[in-house]
Design a protein around this motif. Sequence first.
Motif, mmCIF file in Angstrom:
data_model
loop_
_atom_site.group_PDB
_atom_site.id
_atom_site.type_symbol
_atom_site.label_atom_id
_atom_site.label_comp_id
_atom_site.label_asym_id
_atom_site.label_seq_id
_atom_site.Cartn_x
_atom_site.Cartn_y
_atom_site.Cartn_z
ATOM 1 N N MET A 83 -13.652 -6.905 0.546
ATOM 2 C CA MET A 83 -13.037 -6.254 -0.622
ATOM 3 C C MET A 83 -11.966 -5.261 -0.177
ATOM 4 O O MET A 83 -10.886 -5.178 -0.772
ATOM 5 C CB MET A 83 -14.119 -5.524 -1.434
ATOM 6 N N ALA A 84 -12.239 -4.520 0.866
ATOM 7 C CA ALA A 84 -11.263 -3.537 1.351
ATOM 8 C C ALA A 84 -10.008 -4.249 1.828
ATOM 9 O O ALA A 84 -8.883 -3.810 1.560
ATOM 10 C CB ALA A 84 -11.876 -2.713 2.487
ATOM 11 N N ARG A 85 -10.219 -5.360 2.528
ATOM 12 C CA ARG A 85 -9.058 -6.114 3.022
ATOM 13 C C ARG A 85 -8.216 -6.592 1.853
ATOM 14 O O ARG A 85 -6.996 -6.530 1.879
ATOM 15 C CB ARG A 85 -9.560 -7.286 3.873
ATOM 16 N N GLY A 86 -8.893 -7.026 0.797
ATOM 17 C CA GLY A 86 -8.174 -7.489 -0.405
ATOM 18 C C GLY A 86 -7.332 -6.381 -1.022
ATOM 19 O O GLY A 86 -6.296 -6.642 -1.641
ATOM 20 N N GLN A 87 -7.753 -5.162 -0.837
ATOM 21 C CA GLN A 87 -6.994 -4.025 -1.390
ATOM 22 C C GLN A 87 -6.045 -3.428 -0.359
ATOM 23 O O GLN A 87 -5.454 -2.360 -0.575
ATOM 24 C CB GLN A 87 -7.964 -2.927 -1.848
ATOM 25 N N GLY A 88 -5.943 -4.093 0.802
ATOM 26 C CA GLY A 88 -5.056 -3.580 1.849
ATOM 27 C C GLY A 88 -5.563 -2.295 2.478
ATOM 28 O O GLY A 88 -4.782 -1.485 2.969
ATOM 29 N N LYS A 89 -6.889 -2.108 2.465
ATOM 30 C CA LYS A 89 -7.441 -0.864 3.014
ATOM 31 C C LYS A 89 -8.222 -1.141 4.295
ATOM 32 O O LYS A 89 -8.768 -2.239 4.470
ATOM 33 C CB LYS A 89 -8.453 -0.262 2.023
ATOM 34 N N MET A 90 -8.292 -0.164 5.137
ATOM 35 C CA MET A 90 -9.184 -0.191 6.313
ATOM 36 C C MET A 90 -10.250 0.860 6.082
ATOM 37 O O MET A 90 -9.932 1.991 5.710
ATOM 38 C CB MET A 90 -8.424 0.193 7.581
ATOM 39 N N LEU A 91 -11.484 0.515 6.270
ATOM 40 C CA LEU A 91 -12.537 1.520 6.160
ATOM 41 C C LEU A 91 -12.836 2.044 7.553
ATOM 42 O O LEU A 91 -13.387 1.342 8.408
ATOM 43 C CB LEU A 91 -13.783 0.909 5.512
ATOM 44 N N ARG A 92 -12.411 3.240 7.815
ATOM 45 C CA ARG A 92 -12.609 3.825 9.145
ATOM 46 C C ARG A 92 -12.692 5.335 9.019
ATOM 47 O O ARG A 92 -12.240 5.915 8.016
ATOM 48 C CB ARG A 92 -11.494 3.428 10.098
ATOM 49 N N ALA A 93 -13.247 5.955 10.056
ATOM 50 C CA ALA A 93 -13.407 7.408 10.034
ATOM 51 C C ALA A 93 -13.406 7.925 11.468
ATOM 52 O O ALA A 93 -13.582 7.162 12.422
ATOM 53 C CB ALA A 93 -14.723 7.784 9.347
ATOM 54 N N SER A 94 -13.186 9.208 11.577
ATOM 55 C CA SER A 94 -13.202 9.804 12.914
ATOM 56 C C SER A 94 -14.048 11.071 12.900
ATOM 57 O O SER A 94 -14.331 11.640 11.835
ATOM 58 C CB SER A 94 -11.774 10.117 13.380
ATOM 59 N N GLY A 95 -14.421 11.490 14.058
ATOM 60 C CA GLY A 95 -15.206 12.722 14.203
ATOM 61 C C GLY A 95 -14.819 13.432 15.485
ATOM 62 O O GLY A 95 -14.385 12.794 16.452
ATOM 63 N N THR A 96 -14.934 14.720 15.469
ATOM 64 C CA THR A 96 -14.608 15.518 16.656
ATOM 65 C C THR A 96 -15.728 16.524 16.889
ATOM 66 O O THR A 96 -16.309 17.048 15.949
ATOM 67 C CB THR A 96 -13.278 16.283 16.447
ATOM 68 N N SER A 97 -16.009 16.780 18.154
ATOM 69 C CA SER A 97 -16.929 17.856 18.496
ATOM 70 C C SER A 97 -16.242 18.746 19.516
ATOM 71 O O SER A 97 -15.617 18.248 20.462
ATOM 72 C CB SER A 97 -18.221 17.291 19.080
ATOM 73 N N GLU A 98 -16.337 20.040 19.319
ATOM 74 C CA GLU A 98 -15.692 20.954 20.265
ATOM 75 C C GLU A 98 -16.708 21.629 21.174
ATOM 76 O O GLU A 98 -16.410 22.624 21.835
ATOM 77 C CB GLU A 98 -14.842 21.968 19.504
ATOM 78 N N GLY A 99 -17.901 21.106 21.185
ATOM 79 C CA GLY A 99 -18.896 21.579 22.156
ATOM 80 C C GLY A 99 -19.437 22.967 21.887
ATOM 81 O O GLY A 99 -19.979 23.602 22.790
ATOM 82 N N THR A 100 -19.286 23.457 20.690
ATOM 83 C CA THR A 100 -19.800 24.778 20.362
ATOM 84 C C THR A 100 -20.234 24.769 18.903
ATOM 85 O O THR A 100 -19.599 24.079 18.099
ATOM 86 C CB THR A 100 -18.741 25.872 20.642
ATOM 87 N N PRO A 101 -21.303 25.468 18.504
ATOM 88 C CA PRO A 101 -22.197 26.251 19.346
ATOM 89 C C PRO A 101 -23.035 25.361 20.265
ATOM 90 O O PRO A 101 -23.212 24.171 20.017
ATOM 91 C CB PRO A 101 -23.069 26.987 18.331
ATOM 92 N N ARG A 102 -23.564 26.001 21.310
ATOM 93 C CA ARG A 102 -24.350 25.280 22.315
ATOM 94 C C ARG A 102 -25.823 25.639 22.178
ATOM 95 O O ARG A 102 -26.156 26.702 21.672
ATOM 96 C CB ARG A 102 -23.872 25.661 23.711
ATOM 97 N N SER A 103 -26.664 24.747 22.651
ATOM 98 C CA SER A 103 -28.099 25.001 22.619
ATOM 99 C C SER A 103 -28.608 25.205 24.051
ATOM 100 O O SER A 103 -27.801 25.280 24.989
ATOM 101 C CB SER A 103 -28.823 23.837 21.922
ATOM 102 N N VAL A 104 -29.901 25.299 24.204
ATOM 103 C CA VAL A 104 -30.500 25.387 25.543
ATOM 104 C C VAL A 104 -31.609 24.343 25.663
ATOM 105 O O VAL A 104 -32.345 24.099 24.713
ATOM 106 C CB VAL A 104 -31.089 26.793 25.833
ATOM 107 N N ALA A 105 -31.676 23.730 26.842
ATOM 108 C CA ALA A 105 -32.735 22.756 27.133
ATOM 109 C C ALA A 105 -33.597 23.323 28.268
ATOM 110 O O ALA A 105 -33.163 24.213 29.006
ATOM 111 C CB ALA A 105 -32.126 21.423 27.546
ATOM 112 N N PHE A 106 -34.809 22.802 28.379
ATOM 113 C CA PHE A 106 -35.763 23.373 29.351
ATOM 114 C C PHE A 106 -36.487 22.257 30.115
ATOM 115 O O PHE A 106 -36.722 21.172 29.565
ATOM 116 C CB PHE A 106 -36.818 24.215 28.622
ATOM 117 N N ASN A 107 -36.859 22.580 31.340
ATOM 118 C CA ASN A 107 -37.657 21.663 32.160
ATOM 119 C C ASN A 107 -38.654 22.470 32.979
ATOM 120 O O ASN A 107 -38.338 23.565 33.432
ATOM 121 C CB ASN A 107 -36.769 20.896 33.154
ATOM 122 N N VAL A 108 -39.828 21.882 33.188
ATOM 123 C CA VAL A 108 -40.812 22.458 34.105
ATOM 124 C C VAL A 108 -41.287 21.345 35.034
ATOM 125 O O VAL A 108 -41.618 20.241 34.572
ATOM 126 C CB VAL A 108 -42.013 23.073 33.348
#
Length: 911
Positions: free
Chosen positions: A738-763
């Motif tokens: 259907m999108a092609r019939g309307q000349g549309k592309m269904l697409r999206a983008s996302g960005t992450s800037e790495g902040t805020p950050r969390s903490v991970a733990f190991n023992v």
Amino acid sequence: MTFAINGKEFSESPRAGQCLRTFLRELGHFGVKKGCDAGDCGACTVLIDGEPVHSCLIPAFRADGHVVTTIEGLAADGGTHSMQQAFLDAQAFQCGFCTAGMILTCASLNQAQRQDLGASLKGNLCRCTGYRAIEDALDGKTNIEDAAAGGAFGRSLPAPAGPQVVRGAARYTFDTTIEGMLHIKMLRSPHPHAKIISIDKTMALAVPGVHAVLTFEDAPDRLFSTARHERDWMDPDDTRVLENVVRFIGQKVAAVVAETEAAAEEGCRRLKVDYDLLPDVVDPAQAIAPGAPLIHSDKTREQRVADAQRNIVAETHGEYGDVAAALAQAAVTYEGTFTTQRVQHAALETHGGLAWIDPAGVLNVRSSTQTPFLTRRALADIFDLPPDKVRVFCERVGGGFGGKQEMFVEDILALAAIKTGRPVKLELTREEQFIATSTRHPMRVTVKAGADKDGKLTALQLDVLSNTGAYGNHAGPVLLHACGESIGVYNCPNKKVDAVVAYTNTVPSGAFRGYGLPQTLLAVEAAINELAKGLGISPYEIRRRNIVKPGDPMRSPPGSGHTDVLYGSYGLDQCLDLVERAMQAEAPNIELSNDWLIGDGIALTMIDTVPPDGHIADARISLREDGGFELTVGTAEFGNGTSTVHRQIAATALATTVDQIRLKQSDTAYGGHDTGAYGSTGTFVAGRATQAAAESLAGDLKTFASDATGIDPGSCVLENDSVICGKQRLSFAQLAEMARGQGKMLRASGTSEGTPRSVAFNVQGFRVAVNKGTGEIKILKSVHAADAGRVANPMQCRGQIEGGVAQSLGATLYEEMVIDDRGRVVNPKFRDYHLPSFADIPRTEVFFADTTDSLGPMGAKSMSESPYNPVAAALGNALADATGIRFTAVPFKPDRLWPLLHEKFGSKVGS
Ligand code: FES
Ligand code: FES
């Protein structure tokens, strides 16, 4: 000469002296890998008449009259051999570079050989897995699961490249040839410190097949750092592509570019270099002492060298409270000095790549890199090229561990391609890998600690001297990291840090899994145990009384101001409980003589889930015509599993299955940006970008379906590869049409800037037995608990932990680059370096804390590098518990343990 390869007759003649490995690769059998060319790693294993051999040791003519089987021919008719299927079911690989050789050896084992895998697999090294998954494959275990549409996240799904990896069809950096390709070999410095007066190229250029000799006179006079970071301020500009001063034995002096590797090597031998020798210094303490020879006397703070007149590239000093007063008043104190050694990443695929200029004038570089986008940026800067005239990409990378967060070869490749106009290839040898790439920073760490009678820490002080070698790539950030989370994980009102990184005339140090924390934790976690011992409380209890908890500041002087590090989730308390329970659980009885002393030890680590100050990732996703999706990310796959996790994230957000997600990655030609696959950011940062893109597209699909059906978007949901609006179901394929019939592309983008950050733990917990007469160590129990948030792929995450523990055990028990008094690496071979083999690594029980991170993608946190960090510290604590002796230098080799054991127990041995 006639022989059969994979059932086909060949009558080619090898070149004089050519080994079977090279011969087979030239015939296109790229499943035959090169890891060492010395018979030590097994990556080149093939079967000759059914018997596994290291093809790098076999002259090709010896195959005359024999049947040769490579991984590509193991299964009849291009199918899947039962051993290949076993490796798929157990997912017995990560980067997969060792896998072809490993499968061929495993497939050839008889029942008797299977009973002693330590001996049977001693010729095949794996740097990634810790061997447990390989044992699982031989035991016929299945470690993988499947998942319904929308349920991919949290399931143990297999790596998408698995079938190609086990069949030898996955393509790594060097698994290609280009018409007209020239080969590069480097002439390297035999001197630790010298000025190059002149280089006479005449004899080298006279060698038939030599096209060019490149020296500092041919290279741009531009300073940079080989370290790749998003922000330039992190590293000093102290390196050139080629320069007229050499600062360590092994530094590149000139590049010879020729029709064959042999001609390039001969060209190197014929170069005449006139050196003016300069005084050198290889010991970091001597390097920062007054009067020491200066290694970068021409550099200033402008190039981000802290004090070139004292050989100090970076330093950090600071104090909270009053440590001296707190130590004076403490109920119990501890002081000790610990030393750590140089270790090598030893990824089985060496550094290298290919470069060429395409008809559009774009410089293409295909290299073994963790940072294609930042490498492109550096090449554009150094060679004054518009960024869109440089493309950097990687195919599958055969292991990285931080060592490929550097630009060690791409600059030479670019220079050679630009100067010759021809495609060029540079593949470092294993020896070059040891003498001319980077290593972990050796450190001397003095810790002072005090606690009150209630077991509360009152003082923590670190004094660190780190050795960056001849160049300062990663010197400062590693130091900050080493002094950051190691003491930031403990509440303590008085803390002090004095830390310095020295230049020396030795091979450069650089980024390596854990990024400085394993070195300082060896000292800090020993001090915590010694305080507990002094107070008569358990190592678990003292940690419970002092570890940070949500709401506590994670402070370490001088204070980095990293206010974006938050408790996205917290599972350190659970990790301590899990390890304590597992260590107390009954274990099989092991018969040992009285010469063996037994002890337990633990250590913990906290790690920020993203490096500071900028880690950026873009992701784009589009709906394909067939109703599947195309996901494009910049992050690289080198055994870290990102290609699996990204598809899981996207499939979950889009209510589909992972096979519907086609992934394109790690190529600057696709656009977007990715800082790089390091610091365990492939899941936490790039994964957030993928989640954002996929969720955005999911929203668009709902809106599109709502428009098509006239039903409110709030009443539309994604389910089973469709959007359901009220009672109407529109499949993704229908929506695409259907999108092609309307000349549309269904697409999206996302960005992450790495902040805020969390903490991970190991023992990590160990039970060890130590022979007081010989210093031999047996590991009786290895337990690891990790707080990885909601675990994206348990099988894969467990593999990262097992691999990290195994790699760290190598550095704790055996591995050591020995440097002589001129700074020369005297053991630049696997054979003399002792990379752990199957027999060396115990099984580690892995447990996960039950947490969900509010900052990570779908609740996940990072977990590729931190399992490495507490291993040496936990083992040191176990040794101290067993023997009553605090060993302070890694690796804990028997000859290093023996003198102290002999002093204490000498007369009682054999009793
Ligand atoms: S490449 Fe042959 S054993 Fe390593
Ligand atoms: S999977 Fe074995 S070396 Fe990477």
